[in-house]
Design a protein around this motif. Structure first.
Motif, PDB file in Angstrom:
ATOM      1  N   THR A  14      39.917  24.771  30.238  1.00 57.78           N
ATOM      2  CA  THR A  14      39.636  26.019  29.532  1.00 57.78           C
ATOM      3  C   THR A  14      38.150  26.327  29.699  1.00 57.78           C
ATOM      4  O   THR A  14      37.303  25.547  29.246  1.00 57.78           O
ATOM      5  CB  THR A  14      39.975  25.921  28.033  1.00 57.78           C
ATOM      6  N   VAL A  15      37.862  27.425  30.353  1.00 59.63           N
ATOM      7  CA  VAL A  15      36.477  27.810  30.624  1.00 59.63           C
ATOM      8  C   VAL A  15      36.288  29.260  30.191  1.00 59.63           C
ATOM      9  O   VAL A  15      37.080  30.136  30.565  1.00 59.63           O
ATOM     10  CB  VAL A  15      36.123  27.656  32.119  1.00 59.63           C
ATOM     11  N   THR A  71      45.729  29.557  35.711  1.00 62.68           N
ATOM     12  CA  THR A  71      47.077  30.108  35.581  1.00 62.68           C
ATOM     13  C   THR A  71      47.094  31.336  34.679  1.00 62.68           C
ATOM     14  O   THR A  71      48.070  32.088  34.674  1.00 62.68           O
ATOM     15  CB  THR A  71      48.027  29.046  34.998  1.00 62.68           C
ATOM     16  N   LYS A  72      46.001  31.544  33.946  1.00 59.32           N
ATOM     17  CA  LYS A  72      45.923  32.705  33.060  1.00 59.32           C
ATOM     18  C   LYS A  72      44.459  33.094  32.881  1.00 59.32           C
ATOM     19  O   LYS A  72      43.598  32.231  32.700  1.00 59.32           O
ATOM     20  CB  LYS A  72      46.552  32.388  31.693  1.00 59.32           C
ATOM     21  N   VAL A  73      44.180  34.403  32.957  1.00 59.73           N
ATOM     22  CA  VAL A  73      42.830  34.936  32.743  1.00 59.73           C
ATOM     23  C   VAL A  73      42.919  36.037  31.702  1.00 59.73           C
ATOM     24  O   VAL A  73      43.711  36.984  31.857  1.00 59.73           O
ATOM     25  CB  VAL A  73      42.212  35.481  34.041  1.00 59.73           C
ATOM     26  N   THR A  74      42.116  35.921  30.668  1.00 59.05           N
ATOM     27  CA  THR A  74      42.085  36.911  29.596  1.00 59.05           C
ATOM     28  C   THR A  74      40.735  37.606  29.586  1.00 59.05           C
ATOM     29  O   THR A  74      39.695  36.937  29.602  1.00 59.05           O
ATOM     30  CB  THR A  74      42.342  36.251  28.232  1.00 59.05           C
ATOM     31  N   ILE A  75      40.748  38.927  29.570  1.00 59.40           N
ATOM     32  CA  ILE A  75      39.531  39.740  29.547  1.00 59.40           C
ATOM     33  C   ILE A  75      39.373  40.342  28.151  1.00 59.40           C
ATOM     34  O   ILE A  75      40.302  40.958  27.605  1.00 59.40           O
ATOM     35  CB  ILE A  75      39.580  40.868  30.596  1.00 59.40           C
ATOM     36  N   LEU A  84      42.228  35.207  39.191  1.00 61.77           N
ATOM     37  CA  LEU A  84      43.412  34.357  39.255  1.00 61.77           C
ATOM     38  C   LEU A  84      43.617  33.767  40.648  1.00 61.77           C
ATOM     39  O   LEU A  84      44.199  32.685  40.790  1.00 61.77           O
ATOM     40  CB  LEU A  84      44.655  35.154  38.856  1.00 61.77           C
ATOM     41  N   GLU A  85      43.140  34.476  41.672  1.00 58.75           N
ATOM     42  CA  GLU A  85      43.434  34.077  43.043  1.00 58.75           C
ATOM     43  C   GLU A  85      42.253  33.458  43.771  1.00 58.75           C
ATOM     44  O   GLU A  85      42.418  32.948  44.886  1.00 58.75           O
ATOM     45  CB  GLU A  85      43.913  35.311  43.826  1.00 58.75           C
ATOM     46  N   THR A  86      41.068  33.490  43.158  1.00 63.30           N
ATOM     47  CA  THR A  86      39.849  33.041  43.825  1.00 63.30           C
ATOM     48  C   THR A  86      39.084  32.111  42.895  1.00 63.30           C
ATOM     49  O   THR A  86      39.090  32.325  41.677  1.00 63.30           O
ATOM     50  CB  THR A  86      38.963  34.250  44.188  1.00 63.30           C
ATOM     51  N   THR A 104      38.178  34.468  29.789  1.00 65.25           N
ATOM     52  CA  THR A 104      38.694  33.142  29.454  1.00 65.25           C
ATOM     53  C   THR A 104      39.656  32.697  30.549  1.00 65.25           C
ATOM     54  O   THR A 104      40.676  33.354  30.798  1.00 65.25           O
ATOM     55  CB  THR A 104      39.417  33.156  28.101  1.00 65.25           C
ATOM     56  N   LEU A 105      39.319  31.576  31.189  1.00 63.49           N
ATOM     57  CA  LEU A 105      40.133  31.038  32.278  1.00 63.49           C
ATOM     58  C   LEU A 105      40.875  29.805  31.761  1.00 63.49           C
ATOM     59  O   LEU A 105      40.254  28.845  31.303  1.00 63.49           O
ATOM     60  CB  LEU A 105      39.270  30.662  33.478  1.00 63.49           C
TER      61      LEU A 105
END
Length: 300
Positions: free
Chosen positions: A227-228, A257-261, A282-284, A245-246
């Protein structure tokens, strides 16, 4: 009466003292010579012990070499010298025992070589006189070598881990229960994926802090780096702060697997631009995606 009585010359007391001084000097020299000789004897004794130890080692090596040569000759000849009834014609009981030991050793080395290739080319080293092996797993990210982790396996009866330096937050026990006994290759491959993924996530945070310092700030990260949270500033009239939030729920991956803005502007996360930015994260790898956003002029 004293033995070896020194007769004092008639010249007087001073001559007598000179004679005593000379005798004392001779005695001192004899004592020094005796001490030197004793020290020399001690040195020679130590040297003799070292030479004896070297002699014993050489004898053991010669004996081992001769035994291996004899056993090789027996192997080359084959087992035909012993008849079908098990009666020994040219093979003594001791020779058969040595032959079995050599075959066991050959099998062990064969397994080590097979392990080196089958388990993905990991470095394998024999430990504890053949009762165990040490496997080294190297980690890397984007072509950069990082840390190496080691685990020693006991192979005397069932395969089990004796010692290791795997980080405690890696689910090692779970991986052991899944396939250590049934599929060692799969176990090491899965463990390597977890270690490399962990190293990759941690390296991304380090690169963000080093390369994007002053532009992107790491607000939160845990020991496993699954969690970053990073904060950046959107370029525009209001210079709004954006929180990303990654989450890495799959610990065998270095991509989230999940990114929150999140932002003060509630409409920003659903905007087409930040929807695209979310897909990029999510892809990079995070440091690459954020660097791309900065170069495009989307963040400060």
């Amino acid at each position: 009466m004293m033995e070896n009585t020194i007769e004092c010359p008639r010249e007087g007391v001073l001559s007598h003292l000179d004679v005593l001084e000379m005798e004392a000097l001779k005695l001192s020299r004899r004592q020094q010579l005796s001490l030197q000789q004793q020290s020399r004897v001690d040195d020679l004794r130590i040297m003799v012990e070292k030479l004896r130890a070297q002699r014993d080692q050489l004898k053991a090596r010669v004996k081992t070499t001769m035994s291996l040569q004899q056993l090789k000759a027996v192997i080359d000849q084959g087992p035909e010298e012993c008849d079908d009834d098990g009666e020994e014609e040219g093979c003594s009981g001791s020779m058969q025992l040595h032959l079995l030991l050599l075959k066991a050793r050959q099998t062990q080395v064969k397994y080590l070589l097979q392990a080196h290739h089958v388990i993905g080319g990991y470095d394998v080293t024999e430990t504890r006189r053949g009762q165990g092996v040490c496997v080294s797993i190297a980690t890397a990210f984007e072509g950069c070598y990082l840390e190496t982790y080691n685990l020693e396996l006991d192979v005397t009866r069932t395969v089990r881990i004796c010692r290791h330096n795997i980080p405690p937050f890696i689910p090692l026990e779970k991986l052991v229960q899944e396939n250590l006994q049934t599929d060692l290759s799969n176990f090491l491959s899965t463990l390597s994926q977890h270690l490399n993924a962990f190293a990759g996530r941690r390296q991304q945070v380090r690169l963000i802090q080093a390369v994007l310092r002053g532009s992107v700030k790491v607000m939160e990260s845990n020991a496993l780096f699954n969690t970053v949270v990073v904060m950046c500033t959107e370029l525009g009239e209001n210079h709004r702060a954006v929180l990303c939030t990654l989450e890495y729920t799959d610990l065998s991956r270095y991509l989230p697997t999940k990114v929150t803005i999140e932002s003060e502007d509630k409409a920003l996360p659903s905007s087409p631009q930040w929807k695209e930015n979310q897909s990029l994260l999510l892809e990079t790898p995070a440091h690459t995606a954020l660097q791309a956003l900065k170069e495009k002029g989307q963040i400060a």
